[in-house]
Design a protein around this motif. Structure first.
Motif, mmCIF file in Angstrom:
data_model
loop_
_atom_site.group_PDB
_atom_site.id
_atom_site.type_symbol
_atom_site.label_atom_id
_atom_site.label_comp_id
_atom_site.label_asym_id
_atom_site.label_seq_id
_atom_site.Cartn_x
_atom_site.Cartn_y
_atom_site.Cartn_z
ATOM 1 N N ALA A 164 0.826 -1.203 0.000
ATOM 2 C CA ALA A 164 0.000 0.000 0.000
ATOM 3 C C ALA A 164 0.866 1.261 0.000
ATOM 4 N N LEU A 165 1.966 1.218 0.736
ATOM 5 C CA LEU A 165 2.892 2.340 0.789
ATOM 6 C C LEU A 165 3.393 2.712 -0.602
ATOM 7 N N GLU B 47 0.453 3.990 -2.963
ATOM 8 C CA GLU B 47 0.003 5.328 -2.603
ATOM 9 C C GLU B 47 0.993 6.390 -3.078
ATOM 10 N N LYS B 48 2.276 6.134 -2.883
ATOM 11 C CA LYS B 48 3.279 7.145 -3.225
ATOM 12 C C LYS B 48 3.456 7.294 -4.735
ATOM 13 N N GLU C 21 -1.449 -6.412 0.629
ATOM 14 C CA GLU C 21 -2.098 -5.720 -0.475
ATOM 15 C C GLU C 21 -2.777 -6.705 -1.423
ATOM 16 N N GLY D 191 1.122 6.604 -6.954
ATOM 17 C CA GLY D 191 -0.119 7.215 -7.422
ATOM 18 C C GLY D 191 -0.138 8.714 -7.200
ATOM 19 N N ARG D 192 0.351 9.149 -6.042
ATOM 20 C CA ARG D 192 0.411 10.585 -5.750
ATOM 21 C C ARG D 192 1.402 11.281 -6.680
#
Length: 346
Positions: free
Chosen positions: A100-101, A104-105, A132, A107-108
């Motif tokens: 997930a880490l 998320e990063k 995940e 994707g951002r």
């Protein structure tokens, strides 16, 4: 397996199987069951310090060369123009496990570029991260390209192409970005590119000798910020990897564990098919390893042994023991054997 000083036979047979030496062994019930062959090279700024097997063997570095592939991200000014920090640079060098880490990063990062997952060219695969993967199953979702272990590298690629105004098909071998990476690879390896293949993430991968790969890592190890564009880029990438080992690979992974054990003394990076590299900034040393059969367990044992040999990690550190002499267990968790680094390699 004695270490040698000889350089590669540039005019002769440079097949990857030529001159391979014992690298790691599997022992079961006190009997040698299997032996992994391979090559390993330690280089400094002057050349080969020690070598096992054939340092001239030509290989595909696979993901071990992501630091080289990330050089244009900094050298074009794209990283600074976009205000990228150490986390971005670590992800650009990463073969992450899609936790997930990582998702998320990355994707951002894409969102900050005004882009989306659809702009990536790496393809989708199931995440290696168990949590995940199970989350996706429970939610009835399919993995996307952000789960690809190379998505951070591809975010870096997109950052460069956007900054330079280049076309969107950035993995095409004729794309300006890939031509720049090819040129950088030859420069840092100090040799001509021997061939090209397409990697699992669809990006070109350029074949060089194992010595050339170790020489490139030595150049990264010797680099210092403020000593020119190339050296500054190298130093920033190595510093980012050391600062964020959890982004370079992930929990329970060899790269992350060995970097944590090294406590700033080394950056470590794996590549598919039994390739591993290490960068030791304090010593100006680069290391490259290739397991002939592509075996990860052999390459992990070899790189751990060389890090111990070079004083970058302690042999008794649990994070090192896990890779150096891993115990083999069956489905009932009974100990059945162990991997040992081959005699002479230690």
């Amino acid at each position: 397996m004695a270490a040698g000083k000889a350089g590669p036979d540039r005019g002769g047979d440079r097949r990857v199987d030529r001159g391979a030496a014992p690298m790691a062994e599997l022992w079961r019930g006190g009997v040698l069951e299997s032996t992994h062959l391979g090559h390993a090279v330690i280089c400094d700024a002057k050349g080969i310090v020690e070598a096992w097997g054939n340092p001239g063997a030509v290989i595909f570095p696979r993901s071990s060369c992501k630091m080289i592939q990330a050089l244009p991200l900094i050298e074009t000014g794209a990283a600074d123009a976009r205000g990228l920090g150490a986390e971005h640079l670590a992800l650009a060098c990463a073969s992450h496990q899609g936790a997930a880490l990582h998702v998320e990063k990355t994707g951002r990062w894409l969102a900050d570029l005004g882009l989306s997952e659809a702009d990536l060219r790496c393809g989708a695969h199931e995440p290696d991260d168990r949590d995940e993967r199970e989350r996706l199953i429970r939610a009835g979702e399919r993995p996307c390209q952000l789960h690809n272990n190379c998505s951070g590298k591809h975010c870096g690629f997109l950052t460069v192409t956007q900054h330079q105004g280049w076309g969107p098909d950035y993995v095409d071998p004729g794309h300006p970005l890939q031509l720049a990476i090819r040129e950088a690879t030859g420069e840092v390896a100090g040799e001509e590119i021997s061939g090209m293949g397409i990697d699992g993430c669809s990006a070109p991968n350029f074949a060089i000798s194992l010595e050339g790969l170790a020489r490139a890592m030595a150049a990264f190890a010797a680099a210092r910020e403020g000593q020119g564009v190339r050296q500054s880029a190298m130093a920033r990438l190595v510093g980012a990897m050391i600062l964020h080992p959890e982004l370079v690979a992930g929990e329970k992974r060899a790269c992350t564990g060995l970097m944590r054990a090294a406590q700033g003394r080394a950056a470590v990076k794996t590549g598919a098919e039994g390739v591993f590299v290490a960068i030791l900034p304090g010593q100006g040393i680069g290391v490259a390893v290739k397991a002939l059969d592509g075996g990860t367990r052999a390459a992990e044992a070899a790189i751990a042994a060389l890090l111990v040999r070079l004083g970058a990690v302690e042999a008794a550190d649990p994070l090192v023991v896990k890779r150096l002499n891993p115990v083999q267990r069956n489905w009932r968790r009974l100990e059945t054997g162990e991997i040992r680094v081959a005699p002479g390699f230690r």
